[in-house]
Design an enzyme around this catalytic site. Structure first.
Site, PDB file in Angstrom:
ATOM      1  N   LYS A 188       3.676   3.800  -2.983  1.00 59.79           N
ATOM      2  CA  LYS A 188       2.514   3.169  -2.343  1.00 59.79           C
ATOM      3  C   LYS A 188       2.064   4.018  -1.153  1.00 59.79           C
ATOM      4  CE  LYS A 188       3.926  -1.417  -3.908  1.00 59.79           C
ATOM      5  NZ  LYS A 188       4.408  -2.759  -3.523  1.00 59.79           N
TER       6      LYS A 188
ATOM      7  N   ARG B 233      -9.796  16.879  15.268  1.00 59.73           N
ATOM      8  CA  ARG B 233      -9.720  15.563  14.651  1.00 59.73           C
ATOM      9  C   ARG B 233      -8.784  15.538  13.452  1.00 59.73           C
ATOM     10  NH1 ARG B 233      -8.470  11.562  16.003  1.00 59.73           N
ATOM     11  NH2 ARG B 233      -9.896  11.890  17.742  1.00 59.73           N
TER      12      ARG B 233
ATOM     13  N   GLU C  45      13.605  -2.889 -13.315  1.00 59.50           N
ATOM     14  CA  GLU C  45      13.250  -3.930 -12.355  1.00 59.50           C
ATOM     15  C   GLU C  45      13.601  -5.294 -12.945  1.00 59.50           C
ATOM     16  OE1 GLU C  45       9.250  -4.161 -10.119  1.00 59.50           O
ATOM     17  OE2 GLU C  45       9.052  -5.575 -11.782  1.00 59.50           O
TER      18      GLU C  45
ATOM     19  N   ASP D  35      14.161  -7.573  -7.633  1.00 62.45           N
ATOM     20  CA  ASP D  35      12.812  -7.684  -7.088  1.00 62.45           C
ATOM     21  C   ASP D  35      12.497  -9.098  -6.618  1.00 62.45           C
ATOM     22  OD1 ASP D  35      10.209  -6.649  -6.499  1.00 62.45           O
ATOM     23  OD2 ASP D  35       9.464  -7.671  -8.286  1.00 62.45           O
TER      24      ASP D  35
ATOM     25  N   LYS E  24       9.334  -1.387 -15.214  1.00 61.12           N
ATOM     26  CA  LYS E  24       8.911  -2.544 -14.439  1.00 61.12           C
ATOM     27  C   LYS E  24       8.441  -3.669 -15.371  1.00 61.12           C
ATOM     28  CE  LYS E  24       6.639  -1.504 -10.613  1.00 61.12           C
ATOM     29  NZ  LYS E  24       7.613  -1.796  -9.548  1.00 61.12           N
TER      30      LYS E  24
END
Length: 294
Positions: free
Chosen positions: A139, A104, A201, A222, A171
Site C-alpha cells: 500500500k 520543492r 491469508e 487477518d 488472499k
C-alpha cells in the site's frame, strides 16, 4: 543511523527524479527566471521545523545533482538520526536558480520519507523487547514504492514483498477464484520454483487449519480478535512450528503491542506508507554563517 545502499537503485531513482522535475518545472521556472539574476549564487540551509526521524537525505542530494551537478550538497545528519526542531540537516551551495528549481522536489521527498520513518519508529518502539518483526505492505504511493520501503527500513522496520512477482500471497479473492485454499496452494506449488514461499491469508480458525494441512509456508491472520489469534498461533506452532505467522489488519499504535503478545512472528502495517504525517522540513537561502536559518 542508516546508510543508503544503492544496489543499483540510483539509476532508477535518477530517472524518476528527471520525470518529477519535468512535471514541476515544465518549460522553466518563470518566477526565478524573471526575478533573480542568472549569475546569482546562494547558500541554502535545510532545517526541520518539528522533531522526528530523518529519511531521504541521499535522495535530496540526487535531486540537486540532477538539477545541477555543480551544486554542493553537504548532509549535517544521517538517515535514521532523530532530530529536534530547528536542526539543520543539510547545506546546499551554488546557483540560486538551481537551488530554487530543486527545492520543492527535494523537500517533498524528504518530508514524506521522514514522516514514514518517524511513524515506523513509533511502532518499533512500541514493540521493544518483543520477538516480532514489523513490516510494510504494497500500500504505497504509485511510483514511490522503492523510496517508501527504504524509509520503512530507515525507521527500523522491514519490508514485506516488493511486488506481485517475488512471493505467492493467496488472499481472499484468490481463494474464491481458485475454489478454496487447498486448490490455490496446490495449483501454485506445481508452477512456482522451490525457492519461492507461499503465504495464505486466513480469517477463521477453519481456514488456518486448512492452510496448515496444505503446507503453506506463511499464514496470515487477518483482522482476528486477540483470543482467536492466540488460538490460531497455538494451533500453528503445535502442528507446523516451521510456519511463519503474520498478523495483519486493523493494526494501530494502540493495538500493536497486544497483537505481538499473541505470539505472531510478523506484523504487517499498511498505514506505515499510506497514513502518516509528513515531517515539516524547510529550505532557507543565505543563512548567516554560524547561525540558524535567516
Amino acid at each position: 543511523m542508516y546508510e543508503w545502499t544503492t544496489g543499483g537503485y540510483d539509476v532508477a531513482v535518477r530517472e524518476q527524479i528527471r520525470g518529477w522535475l519535468a512535471e514541476d518545472v515544465g518549460s522553466g521556472d518563470v518566477t526565478t527566471e524573471t526575478t533573480i539574476p542568472k549569475e546569482s549564487r546562494s547558500k541554502a540551509v535545510i532545517h526541520v521545523k518539528e522533531s522526528g526521524y530523518i529519511a531521504g537525505l541521499p535522495i535530496a542530494k540526487l535531486v540537486f545533482e540532477v538539477v545541477d551537478p555543480s551544486l554542493v550538497f553537504e548532509a549535517k545528519v544521517q538517515d535514521g538520526d532523530k532530530v529536534d526542531k530547528g536542526t539543520i540537516i543539510a547545506v546546499v551551495e551554488g546557483s540560486t536558480h538551481s537551488l530554487l528549481i530543486g527545492e520543492r522536489l527535494a523537500l517533498n521527498l524528504m518530508q514524506r520519507l521522514s514522516g514514514i520513518a518517524t511513524k515506523t519508529r513509533s511502532f518499533v518502539d512500541a514493540l521493544e523487547g518483543l520477538p516480532v518483526r514489523l513490516v510494510d505492505t504494497r500500500k504505497t504511493t504509485p511510483g514511490h514504492r522503492m523510496l517508501e520501503k527504504y524509509a520503512v527500513r530507515v525507521g527500523g522496520g522491514a519490508n514485506h514483498r516488493f511486488g506481485l512477482y517475488d512471493a505467492v500471497m493467496i488472499k481472499d479473492n484468490h481463494i474464491k477464484g481458485a475454489g478454496g485454499i487447498t486448490a490455490a496452494v496446490e495449483a501454485s506449488r506445481r508452477i512456482i520454483p522451490h525457492t519461492m514461499k507461499i503465504e495464505v491469508e486466513t480469517e477463521s480458525l477453519q481456514q488456518v487449519d486448512e492452510a496448515i494441512a496444505c503446507g503453506a509456508d506463511i499464514i496470515m491472520l487477518d483482522n482476528m480478535t486477540a483470543s482467536m489469534m492466540k488460538e490460531a498461533v497455538a494451533q500453528i506452532k503445535a502442528r507446523a512450528p516451521h510456519v511463519i505467522v503474520e498478523a495483519s489488519g486493523g493494526v494501530s499504535l494502540e493495538t500493536v503491542h497486544a497483537i505481538a503478545s499473541c505470539g505472531v512472528d510478523v506484523i504487517s502495517v499498511g498505514g506505515l506508507t499510506y497514513s502518516f504525517q509528513a515531517l515539516d522540513i524547510s529550505l532557507d537561502l543565505n543563512a548567516k554563517k554560524g547561525g540558524g536559518p535567516s
